[in-house]
Design an enzyme around this catalytic site. Structure first.
Site, PDB file in Angstrom:
ATOM      1  N   LYS A 162      -8.670  -1.377   5.861  1.00 39.10           N
ATOM      2  CA  LYS A 162      -8.874  -1.889   4.502  1.00 39.10           C
ATOM      3  C   LYS A 162      -7.842  -2.962   4.161  1.00 39.10           C
ATOM      4  O   LYS A 162      -8.154  -3.962   3.517  1.00 39.10           O
ATOM      5  CB  LYS A 162      -8.810  -0.733   3.498  1.00 39.10           C
ATOM      6  CG  LYS A 162     -10.038   0.175   3.593  1.00 39.10           C
ATOM      7  CD  LYS A 162      -9.957   1.388   2.688  1.00 39.10           C
ATOM      8  CE  LYS A 162      -9.021   2.428   3.199  1.00 39.10           C
ATOM      9  NZ  LYS A 162      -9.197   3.790   2.769  1.00 39.10           N
ATOM     10  N   SER A 186      -7.866   4.050   9.031  1.00 34.99           N
ATOM     11  CA  SER A 186      -8.534   4.012   7.723  1.00 34.99           C
ATOM     12  C   SER A 186      -7.769   3.079   6.774  1.00 34.99           C
ATOM     13  O   SER A 186      -8.349   2.184   6.143  1.00 34.99           O
ATOM     14  CB  SER A 186      -8.577   5.442   7.167  1.00 34.99           C
ATOM     15  OG  SER A 186      -8.892   5.457   5.805  1.00 34.99           O
ATOM     16  N   ARG A 195     -14.818  12.856   7.650  1.00 31.37           N
ATOM     17  CA  ARG A 195     -13.529  13.520   7.912  1.00 31.37           C
ATOM     18  C   ARG A 195     -13.229  14.557   6.833  1.00 31.37           C
ATOM     19  O   ARG A 195     -12.720  15.639   7.109  1.00 31.37           O
ATOM     20  CB  ARG A 195     -12.402  12.490   7.952  1.00 31.37           C
ATOM     21  CG  ARG A 195     -12.397  11.652   9.215  1.00 31.37           C
ATOM     22  CD  ARG A 195     -11.462  10.463   9.060  1.00 31.37           C
ATOM     23  NE  ARG A 195     -10.093  10.837   8.762  1.00 31.37           N
ATOM     24  CZ  ARG A 195      -9.249  10.080   8.051  1.00 31.37           C
ATOM     25  NH1 ARG A 195      -9.628   8.901   7.587  1.00 31.37           N
ATOM     26  NH2 ARG A 195      -8.027  10.487   7.832  1.00 31.37           N
ATOM     27  N   HIS A 202       0.851  -1.200   0.000  1.00 38.42           N
ATOM     28  CA  HIS A 202       0.000   0.000   0.000  1.00 38.42           C
ATOM     29  C   HIS A 202       0.877   1.236   0.000  1.00 38.42           C
ATOM     30  O   HIS A 202       1.831   1.328   0.764  1.00 38.42           O
ATOM     31  CB  HIS A 202      -0.898   0.016   1.245  1.00 38.42           C
ATOM     32  CG  HIS A 202      -1.784   1.221   1.286  1.00 38.42           C
ATOM     33  ND1 HIS A 202      -2.979   1.274   0.617  1.00 38.42           N
ATOM     34  CD2 HIS A 202      -1.628   2.428   1.879  1.00 38.42           C
ATOM     35  CE1 HIS A 202      -3.531   2.462   0.806  1.00 38.42           C
ATOM     36  NE2 HIS A 202      -2.735   3.179   1.568  1.00 38.42           N
ATOM     37  N   ASP A 240     -15.217   2.714   7.049  1.00 34.24           N
ATOM     38  CA  ASP A 240     -14.243   3.680   6.523  1.00 34.24           C
ATOM     39  C   ASP A 240     -14.889   4.604   5.504  1.00 34.24           C
ATOM     40  O   ASP A 240     -14.590   5.794   5.469  1.00 34.24           O
ATOM     41  CB  ASP A 240     -13.034   2.967   5.911  1.00 34.24           C
ATOM     42  CG  ASP A 240     -12.011   3.982   5.406  1.00 34.24           C
ATOM     43  OD1 ASP A 240     -11.511   4.766   6.237  1.00 34.24           O
ATOM     44  OD2 ASP A 240     -11.760   4.040   4.195  1.00 34.24           O
TER      45      ASP A 240
HETATM   46  N1  URA Z   1      -5.773   7.022   2.536  1.00 32.84           N
HETATM   47  C1  URA Z   1      -6.778   6.371   3.183  1.00 32.84           C
HETATM   48  O1  URA Z   1      -7.223   5.316   2.744  1.00 32.84           O
HETATM   49  N2  URA Z   1      -7.254   6.896   4.325  1.00 32.84           N
HETATM   50  C2  URA Z   1      -6.790   8.046   4.853  1.00 32.84           C
HETATM   51  O2  URA Z   1      -7.250   8.461   5.890  1.00 32.84           O
HETATM   52  C3  URA Z   1      -5.746   8.736   4.164  1.00 32.84           C
HETATM   53  C4  URA Z   1      -5.256   8.186   3.005  1.00 32.84           C
END
Ligand code: URA
Length: 442
Positions: A187, A183, A168, A82, A161
């Site tokens: 995932k 967040s 947010r 990621h 999320d």
């Molecule tokens: N990428 C994400 O998936 N979440 C965040 O809060 C910031 C970047």
């Protein structure tokens, strides 16, 4: 239990209990907690922070708010990657085939461009025919047969999320380490891989602009991954200037092809091999970073990484003739050369502004439903630290028409600082964060 009390506890700087955090996530996803109470809690978390235990509890509650992907039917140690997001960051497209060609299976769910940053799905979809909307069974079958697939999120993954991120975004609570870490990691955990490599960007084009906050974010995410029983490593990499020369979807695919054919830009090739080496260790294929790096370099040199990219693209329906000959992508109708206004050095690049210019050229979305112009983007002829002479070309802006160019040109030109002295050199890789601690390279 009442949301009012949970908000009050966090407002007063207390650590929330597991039950309080789970109550918030469950209630918000179920539609029982109103946005104004969720917003108040997010702002209290933004201002007061969360400790490592609270952040892990929040992540696990979010992970379990929807479907979980079970990759256990795919043999081998599955390793995910990621990136926290960058400009010209096409590393996933190169690293996935490098690592898969060496026998480590990758079942990757990627995202689209977000704000000024590009997204792997958009880049892949610039290859005619290629689909990233593939159902779970076919996704697993491609990974079992070919060792790699990159698709969009399927099913109802981490609905918490989606809801919390949207809130947010409109309540000025994005830039919070516990909220970003939970967040991203919710995932990654839901996507089911056994081990995780995080590429945490730092600098003017990153979410985290300074090294200390990038390291703190990486530490929070590594602690969550390890706490959830998934070995997790983070590399802190430079996003103080775009990576490689190409920004924009088809332009970046062509640069990935050059890289996998051994002709890529040095910075991109170096970073891809460093990331691949980490993934090869996580996947049990290499025992040291030197061994991992040399395996990655060999996979590029002997053509197996490029062959794996073609195999994966074909399995996802893409026309590999575009990879064999990237001139088939064609060119955007307008190509505008940006030249240096005076002699000097390219001392700084506001990389977020360069990403924004690329979006204005058509390579990204201004609104959620915008179509992408796959040929739009930027070719950098100079990068941070390079000497420039007055009138010398610095970059080419590619776009569909003069109106897009007129919007993007001032943004791009305003992103460049030309100075008489060269800037201090910066490394590509700043640090490595593991369960054992932080190793700084610079
Ligand atoms: N990428 C994400 O998936 N979440 C965040 O809060 C910031 C970047």
């Amino acid at each position: 239990m009442r949301m009012y009390d949970i908000i009050e506890h966090k407002r007063d700087g207390r650590a929330l209990s597991d039950e309080e955090i789970e109550f918030f996530v469950r209630g918000y996803v179920a539609g029982e907690t109103p946005d104004y109470q969720a917003s108040a809690l997010l702002m209290a978390i933004f201002l007061r922070g969360m400790d490592a235990h609270e952040t892990t509890t929040l992540t696990l509650a979010m992970e379990h708010s929807g479907d979980l992907v079970d990759l256990s039917s795919i043999p081998g140690i599955k390793v995910d990657k990621h990136s926290t997001g960058g400009v010209g960051d096409k590393t996933s497209l190169a690293v996935v085939p490098i690592v898969a060609s060496l026998g480590v299976p990758i079942a990757k769910m990627s995202g689209r461009g977000l704000g000024h940053t590009g997204g792997t799905l958009d880049k892949l979809e610039s290859i005619p025919g290629l689909s990233t909307a593939i159902d779970r069974d076919r996704f697993f079958q491609i990974v079992r047969t070919h060792g790699a697939a990159i698709i969009g999120q399927t099913g109802n993954l981490v609905p918490a999320d989606k809801l919390i991120y949207a809130l947010r975004d409109v309540t000025a609570t994005v830039d919070s380490i516990p909220l970003i870490a939970s967040s991203i990691m919710s995932k990654k955990l839901a996507a089911g891989s056994d081990r995780i490599l995080l590429d945490v960007k730092t600098g003017s084009g990153a979410f985290m602009k300074d090294l200390d906050s990038s390291i703190a974010l990486a530490e929070a995410m590594v602690a969550i991954g390890e706490g959830a029983g998934r070995e997790t490593v983070a590399l802190i990499t430079n996003m103080d200037r775009p990576l490689g020369h190409a920004i924009g979807n088809a332009l970046e695919v062509a640069e990935v092809v050059d890289t996998l054919r051994g002709n890529g830009p040095a910075d991109l090739t170096h970073e891809c091999c460093a990331l691949a080496a980490e993934m090869l260790i996580l996947g049990g294929r290499a025992s040291t970073l030197d061994e991992g790096r040399s395996l990655a370099e060999q996979a590029i040199a002997n053509g197996s990484a490029f062959a794996k990219l073609c195999e994966m693209v074909a399995a996802q329906g893409g026309d590999t003739a575009y990879l064999e000959d990237t001139s088939r992508f064609g060119a955007a109708p307008v190509a505008h050369e940006v030249t240096a206004p005076r002699d000097g050095y390219l001392a700084a690049i506001d990389t977020t502004a360069v990403g924004t210019a690329s979006v204005e050229l058509g390579a990204g979305r201004e609104t959620k439903d915008d179509a992408i112009d796959y040929l739009a983007g930027i070719t950098l002829l100079k990068n941070r630290g390079d000497a420039v002479a007055a009138g010398e070309p610095i970059a080419i802006l590619h776009t569909a028409d003069e109106a897009h160019l007129a919007a993007a040109r001032p943004t791009f030109e305003g992103a460049l600082t030309i100075a008489s002295e060269p800037p201090a050199a910066e490394p590509l890789l700043f640090a490595r964060v593991t369960a054992a601690g932080v190793e700084r390279f610079a």
